[in-house]
Design an enzyme around this catalytic site. Sequence first.
Site, PDB file in Angstrom:
ATOM      1  N   HIS A 194      -8.729 -12.131  -2.535  1.00  0.00           N
ATOM      2  CA  HIS A 194      -7.465 -11.968  -1.805  1.00  0.00           C
ATOM      3  C   HIS A 194      -7.680 -11.588  -0.344  1.00  0.00           C
ATOM      4  O   HIS A 194      -6.767 -11.681   0.468  1.00  0.00           O
ATOM      5  CB  HIS A 194      -6.610 -10.893  -2.492  1.00  0.00           C
ATOM      6  N   ASP A 402      -6.421  -9.866   8.179  1.00  0.00           N
ATOM      7  CA  ASP A 402      -5.721  -9.787   6.894  1.00  0.00           C
ATOM      8  C   ASP A 402      -5.949 -11.097   6.161  1.00  0.00           C
ATOM      9  O   ASP A 402      -5.844 -12.163   6.772  1.00  0.00           O
ATOM     10  CB  ASP A 402      -4.210  -9.584   7.139  1.00  0.00           C
TER      11      ASP A 402
HETATM   12  P1  ADP Z   1      -1.687  -5.752   1.132  1.00  0.00           P
HETATM   13  O1  ADP Z   1      -1.898  -6.546  -0.105  1.00  0.00           O
HETATM   14  O2  ADP Z   1      -2.901  -5.619   1.973  1.00  0.00           O
HETATM   15  O3  ADP Z   1      -1.032  -4.433   0.902  1.00  0.00           O
HETATM   16  P2  ADP Z   1       0.416  -7.701   1.760  1.00  0.00           P
HETATM   17  O4  ADP Z   1       1.323  -7.757   2.938  1.00  0.00           O
HETATM   18  O5  ADP Z   1      -0.197  -9.001   1.384  1.00  0.00           O
HETATM   19  O6  ADP Z   1      -0.663  -6.577   2.058  1.00  0.00           O
HETATM   20  O7  ADP Z   1       1.230  -7.210   0.491  1.00  0.00           O
HETATM   21  C1  ADP Z   1       1.896  -5.983   0.479  1.00  0.00           C
HETATM   22  C2  ADP Z   1       2.912  -5.989  -0.652  1.00  0.00           C
HETATM   23  O8  ADP Z   1       3.308  -4.640  -0.891  1.00  0.00           O
HETATM   24  C3  ADP Z   1       4.157  -6.773  -0.323  1.00  0.00           C
HETATM   25  O9  ADP Z   1       4.619  -7.447  -1.472  1.00  0.00           O
HETATM   26  C4  ADP Z   1       5.151  -5.685   0.104  1.00  0.00           C
HETATM   27  O10 ADP Z   1       6.493  -5.995  -0.185  1.00  0.00           O
HETATM   28  C5  ADP Z   1       4.708  -4.513  -0.725  1.00  0.00           C
HETATM   29  N1  ADP Z   1       4.976  -3.250  -0.016  1.00  0.00           N
HETATM   30  C6  ADP Z   1       4.566  -2.921   1.217  1.00  0.00           C
HETATM   31  N2  ADP Z   1       5.021  -1.700   1.564  1.00  0.00           N
HETATM   32  C7  ADP Z   1       5.716  -1.256   0.523  1.00  0.00           C
HETATM   33  C8  ADP Z   1       6.444  -0.050   0.247  1.00  0.00           C
HETATM   34  N3  ADP Z   1       6.503   0.944   1.145  1.00  0.00           N
HETATM   35  N4  ADP Z   1       7.041   0.062  -0.935  1.00  0.00           N
HETATM   36  C9  ADP Z   1       6.954  -0.934  -1.841  1.00  0.00           C
HETATM   37  N5  ADP Z   1       6.297  -2.071  -1.652  1.00  0.00           N
HETATM   38  C10 ADP Z   1       5.674  -2.242  -0.488  1.00  0.00           C
HETATM   39  C1  G6P Z   2      -4.905  -5.433  -1.311  1.00  0.00           C
HETATM   40  C2  G6P Z   2      -6.066  -5.818  -2.184  1.00  0.00           C
HETATM   41  C3  G6P Z   2      -5.734  -5.590  -3.649  1.00  0.00           C
HETATM   42  C4  G6P Z   2      -5.277  -4.150  -3.842  1.00  0.00           C
HETATM   43  C5  G6P Z   2      -4.128  -3.823  -2.905  1.00  0.00           C
HETATM   44  C6  G6P Z   2      -3.673  -2.369  -3.001  1.00  0.00           C
HETATM   45  O1  G6P Z   2      -3.854  -6.278  -1.615  1.00  0.00           O
HETATM   46  O2  G6P Z   2      -6.401  -7.180  -1.950  1.00  0.00           O
HETATM   47  O3  G6P Z   2      -6.849  -5.848  -4.471  1.00  0.00           O
HETATM   48  O4  G6P Z   2      -4.885  -3.934  -5.175  1.00  0.00           O
HETATM   49  O5  G6P Z   2      -4.516  -4.076  -1.565  1.00  0.00           O
HETATM   50  O6  G6P Z   2      -4.753  -1.515  -2.824  1.00  0.00           O
HETATM   51  P1  G6P Z   2      -5.192  -0.469  -3.954  1.00  0.00           P
HETATM   52  O7  G6P Z   2      -6.503   0.064  -3.484  1.00  0.00           O
HETATM   53  O8  G6P Z   2      -4.099   0.539  -3.994  1.00  0.00           O
HETATM   54  O9  G6P Z   2      -5.298  -1.230  -5.242  1.00  0.00           O
END
Ligand code: ADP
Ligand code: G6P
Length: 492
Positions: A194, A402
Amino acid sequence: MTGGTLPEVVWDVVTRSGFVVVANRMPVDEVSPATTPSPAAVAAGSAALRPLPASGREWRRSPGGLVTALHPVLVARGGTWVGWAGGVGEPPEPFELEGVRLHPVRLDSVDLERYYEGQSNASIWPLYHDAVETPVYRRRWRESYREVNARFAAAAAEVAAPGATVWVQDYQLQLVPAMLREQRPDLRIGFFLHIPFPPIELFMQLPGRAEVLNGLLGADLIGFQQKLAAQNFVRLARHLLGLRYRGQTVKVEHREVKAGAFPISIDVAEMEQLAANPAVQARAKQIRAELGDPVTVVLGVDRLDYTKGIELRLKAFRELLAEGRLAVPDTVMVQVATPSRERVEHYQTLRIRVEREVGRINGEFGRVGVPAVHYLHQSYSRTELAALYCAADVMMVTPLRDGMNLVAKEYVAARADTGGALVLSEFAGAATELRQAFLCNPYDPEAVKETLLRAVHVPPPEAARRIRAMQRHLRSHDVDQWARNFLAELGS
Ligand code: ADP
Ligand code: G6P
């Protein structure tokens, strides 16, 4: 999936599945007293929870994009999800949630410190993200990573039916494909990364690099977010292991391992429906009113992670206020920063820096009752996030690096009104697809400021044209299609 309505069924016999996903995280996360959400977050509906009947455990949706993307895929297809349940010690019995069998894997507190916080999130995560923070390496972290990967592989081997498809996810589990193949050569094994895959020069820094590469090469198909990452991978296989490749296919003994780009996406219809819900629209209006009905609401929504460029975004905003090119209360910023990996030092220092910057901006530019930046270190429900997206005139997604960034895609999908403007870093995977966003180089502060101003002042017809074009792209590239493409290529 929302908290509070989890239809759980305790599932106690090992049932074998034809489709198994293996990920560090399960779609739900056990709430320990230390992670109990704040009263404000609960009021906003982030984590209304119900204990599992048999265990008295409490659950909420797991953080991050992996769960956002994979959960609808599993709900649509059925199958088993092998993953960590979020707590330490004895995991709950396997159980079923929305038609998906959840098979928890145990992590104890030493695994948490060494495998999860150490090797996964202080070594590999920063290295794969361009080393924007310096990776830290420890031998005992690598040992723990190996042990825990073996545990996940054993769990997958236990639940997979003969000839099943097993889809292993992300950087925490790179050794699983080879370990699993060793035990179950009958399986079709896919792996999807990812996050970005680094250029050869950076990957070569990783202690134990050949083991990681051999681990991945246990899969039949390795998916990346970007074409360049797939190319880096096959070149690396030649460079490090002397393996031959043709196109994107690497020859490993008598097998062929394919690499390919499969840009991940979101459940577009779900976000469109959420955003169209009258209650969400009403909540969006209410949010704007609570913010003092400003002319422009600028929004950031990220895990509190140093790759996300939260600090540089805040600094750009501060400088524009200082130069008088934006002004409070006409413009306000909302920054949602989901708590993440809070015991890892890089994350602790980031939190201090971000909160200092928020304090500085509000100290210099806020007024009594009118802060310039509303900073929310909390998790929210999908409904509240959709309302925030609908309330925001400008969405800032400015990561230094990212893999994809699903928040950018969610914002676009939420704006059926064709309002809103997306400022997007060139270094987010999403920038390859969302070409009509306001793209910027996050390393160039002046470029970030100019791009933010262009987005703030975009004429509505131009904003609508841009959003509509991105929505058209997303509708034909949603997460279901991502999964279908990957699994078709895997031959499942
Ligand atoms: P990452 O996987 O690195 O966190 P992404 O932008 O690909 O970044 O995905 C983040 C996901 O988490 C999205 O689906 C977003 O809606 C969710 N998200 C981000 N911030 C919050 C929050 N404060 N509460 C709930 N969901 C969240
Ligand atoms: C990114 C990573 C995921 C991970 C998520 C949240 O989306 O690609 O593998 O699960 O961040 O991070 P955490 O360490 O809380 O699982």
